[in-house]
Design an enzyme around this catalytic site. Sequence first.
Site, PDB file in Angstrom:
ATOM      1  N   HIS A 300       0.829  -1.202   0.000  1.00 22.73           N
ATOM      2  CA  HIS A 300       0.000   0.000   0.000  1.00 22.73           C
ATOM      3  C   HIS A 300       0.873   1.266   0.000  1.00 22.73           C
ATOM      4  O   HIS A 300       0.697   2.148  -0.841  1.00 22.73           O
ATOM      5  CB  HIS A 300      -0.924  -0.027   1.225  1.00 22.73           C
ATOM      6  CG  HIS A 300      -1.828   1.160   1.342  1.00 22.73           C
ATOM      7  ND1 HIS A 300      -3.135   1.139   0.909  1.00 22.73           N
ATOM      8  CD2 HIS A 300      -1.625   2.399   1.826  1.00 22.73           C
ATOM      9  CE1 HIS A 300      -3.690   2.315   1.137  1.00 22.73           C
ATOM     10  NE2 HIS A 300      -2.794   3.105   1.696  1.00 22.73           N
ATOM     11  N   GLU A 301       1.796   1.321   0.931  1.00 26.04           N
ATOM     12  CA  GLU A 301       2.617   2.546   1.022  1.00 26.04           C
ATOM     13  C   GLU A 301       3.493   2.684  -0.210  1.00 26.04           C
ATOM     14  O   GLU A 301       3.683   3.783  -0.728  1.00 26.04           O
ATOM     15  CB  GLU A 301       3.471   2.547   2.290  1.00 26.04           C
ATOM     16  CG  GLU A 301       2.708   2.325   3.599  1.00 26.04           C
ATOM     17  CD  GLU A 301       1.495   3.209   3.802  1.00 26.04           C
ATOM     18  OE1 GLU A 301       1.468   4.339   3.265  1.00 26.04           O
ATOM     19  OE2 GLU A 301       0.541   2.776   4.488  1.00 26.04           O
TER      20      GLU A 301
HETATM   21  N1  B3K Z   1      -1.631   8.161   4.369  1.00 23.14           N
HETATM   22  C1  B3K Z   1      -1.405   7.568   5.640  1.00 23.14           C
HETATM   23  C2  B3K Z   1      -2.437   7.897   6.654  1.00 23.14           C
HETATM   24  C3  B3K Z   1      -2.273   9.208   7.287  1.00 23.14           C
HETATM   25  C4  B3K Z   1      -3.234   9.352   8.441  1.00 23.14           C
HETATM   26  C5  B3K Z   1      -3.228  10.720   8.984  1.00 23.14           C
HETATM   27  N2  B3K Z   1      -4.025  10.797  10.187  1.00 23.14           N
HETATM   28  C6  B3K Z   1      -1.257   6.089   5.546  1.00 23.14           C
HETATM   29  C7  B3K Z   1      -1.905   5.455   4.395  1.00 23.14           C
HETATM   30  O1  B3K Z   1      -3.087   5.494   4.169  1.00 23.14           O
HETATM   31  O2  B3K Z   1      -1.200   4.902   3.602  1.00 23.14           O
HETATM   32 ZN    ZN Z   2      -2.905   5.062   2.127  1.00 24.11          ZN
END
Ligand code: B3K
Ligand code: ZN
Length: 864
Positions: A300-301
């Site tokens: 995902h990341e």
């Molecule tokens: N984008 C981050 C989540 C950030 C949350 C901020 N409170 C992780 C993710 O969805 O991949």
């Molecule tokens: Zn995300």
Amino acid sequence: MARVDAEAPVIRLADYLPPTYLTDRVELTVRLSPGATRVRARLHMRPNPALPEDPHDLHFEGRALKLISAAIDGQTVPRNAQALDGEGLRIPAELVPQRPFVWEAETEISPDTNTALEGLYMSRGMYCTQCEAQGFRKITFFPDRPDVMATYKVRIEGDAPVMLSNGNLIGSGPGWAEWEDPHPKPCYLFALVAGDLRAVEDSFTTRSGREVLLQIWVRPGDEPRCGYAMDALKRSMAWDEEVYGREYDLDRFMIVAVDDFNMGAMENKGLNIFNSKYVLASPETATDTDYAFIESIIAHEYFHNWTGNRITCRDWFQLCLKEGLTVFRDQQFSADQRSAAVKRIEDVIRLRSAQFREDAGPLAHPVRPEEYIEINNFYTATVYEKGAEVIGMLRRLVGPETYAKALDLYFQRHDGEACTIEDWLKVFEDASGRDLTQFKRWYSQAGTPRLKVRESFEAGEYSLTFSQSTPPTPGQPVKAPLVIPVAYGLLDREGAEIESGVLELTNPVQRFSWAMTEQPVPSLLRGFSAPVILERPSDAAGRAFLLGHDSDPFNKWEAGRAHALDLIGRMSRDAGVTAEPEYLDALSALAEDDSLDPAFKALALGLPSVEDVISALAEAGHAPDPGAIHAARRRLEVAIAAGLGEMLPALYQDNDVPGPYLPDAAAAGRRALRARALGLLTALEPEAGRAEAQFAAADNMTERMSALSLLVAHGRGAEALAEFEAVWSSDRLVMDKWFAVQASLTPPETAVETVQALARRQDFDWKNPNRFRSLVGAFASGNAAGFHAESGAGYDFVIDWLIRLDPVNPQTTARLTTAFGTWRVFGAERRDAMRAALERLAGQPDLSKDASEMVSRLLTDDTP
Ligand code: B3K
Ligand code: ZN
């Protein structure tokens, strides 16, 4: 959306205005010191050429910053010319050049007192950052909004052995390191990490032949637990090239594991920061479920590099643009790496338990919300999981080839831009030639649609009549019809498939017919082709038929699940109700069927959670009794176990996976089935000692935990828990499991006293979000019968802890208030007690904006 009484301003999508000044380049020098870090920022700015030329004030967001100095083009901005408040800084237009200029500011911040874990903070001696959504403003004054994209050069000074930031390393020496990120990015993707860290390294050669250095940075000693994460990363990189044509774009890709983190992980450009729970794994310390999470979160990341980072969101209302799409992509990835059918079932279980529940209560909001007070409160199952479902529907409607064409167009057209859902839908319209006006309602209309279906067979014509409706949600009393793709199959009486396809519903009522010689059996909403609640009259025999014959694995599972849900609900309301023989026979047949994947069998033999039954009863208009549901669920386990009879010990023995532990899907599936068999055996004969024996013999955490869970659930865990603690007391991640298993599985009679006692322990390090969630979160959202104890003591326990946590960590506090989202579905006593608990939280002086928005939405009257 709900009316909100909090004082903080409501931010509205309709009020979006483009930035008045753009920032093209950021140069930061960060001199680290735990109590007084100095940040010097040089921002290369210019008036936004897209706006009329009237001079505008220059506005920066900033929170908890001590301003040391500020200058424009080298000229100090006098203090009396700066309008400074708790939220930012404003410089009057007459002092701002109407041409490119350089803003310089020096600020001081205190990472070691930053317990909110947002901005720059410290985690056990290590510096790290979390800037999404609005944490960068806690590092320096900045136009903190995602449509301001800049390149970054970052110099870090300090005595930490390792100092990291985004992009490529351009220089380093004793006490300093410099990083350059050539890709323009919004500031929420900024990251900095410093500390005593060790790297596990590998490399990946992209399909165009570039070599990328891969590093996973961890605390000394944790290196041996990084292998699986690294492997998952390389598979993700290859998959994104193969399936989406996306290559990585920097010389290195880094992941850092951090112990104190508010969520799972963060996709900072080139420097992902992860909760250590989703990086570190070894057979002795992590379960199969942990491994699967690591795989999907790493993916995902990583996938965010294109869907989120290269193409980002114009404003936070567009959050689903990156999150829904990236969840969809990580789900596709896991489906490809593992079993697609099993993955789909798991995703739907999650969707229903988190998102449908959210949609059914006071927190319901559209996939693209239209207003918020605190954006962190909108990182929800609706934005993420329903956001992914909407993309799945789009793909089904246009077909996989057109989907691929649309995505190519999206990357080509919008690379480097900050976009909206309109941009996203436009590429689909252009690629497919379809008008998506009606489809777009999925983004603006909250609530789970109900789909009623009626069958008829007359004079050789078989027909299905669908009617769709969506119940009102806060702020949206009236709903319009949606485009709903219904994948279907028609089976003959022997279970052979006559035909299959996709029906496209667009009207409130719609009829489809087929010429048939005999009445077929319909299998509807195959693969869960739309996030709706399908209501069709059915009985045990009808469901048993589909459970036995449906060739669509999702619907095969669904037939059993729907029946179990309904049956446990009935059993909880009437002690005389028992499981129908057709249903039990169908489960036996399934257990015996060698053609089925063990992971699938494990799911099909599993039962819905108490929380799921609560939702189903509420949906049917009954006030649920969590204790009675818990007991009914137990009785059904016993009945299923008795029905399987002799098959069970064999199922248990035959799925013992020989040889050393491997985390692959096939082995994990067999372990899951074995655990399920052990669960059923233990339900039937709790005293037989099998769980104890497995606990003692296990050579991996998966089998150890499955045995421990059963022992705790049957009130016989004391000895095993003590032994487990003796072995693992110094391992934080493993001890989180020890807390969580007790918080979520202790039987209702002793649940509250157990969590109270656990909370008094020295090692209940409540400021650590993982530990807090392992106890308070696991209890509130995983132990329904304990949390909803008649005395109200469960609610008090949770609220007392939320009151204590809020001043320390508002984000985690706000997140856990969602356990109270169901308060309206219960009978008067529980309802009043839950409301009183929420009101107690609401009444706290200085409640954070995060928690106060949540409680006012939870308590608002503007709810169906
Ligand atoms: N984008 C981050 C989540 C950030 C949350 C901020 N409170 C992780 C993710 O969805 O991949
Ligand atoms: Zn995300």
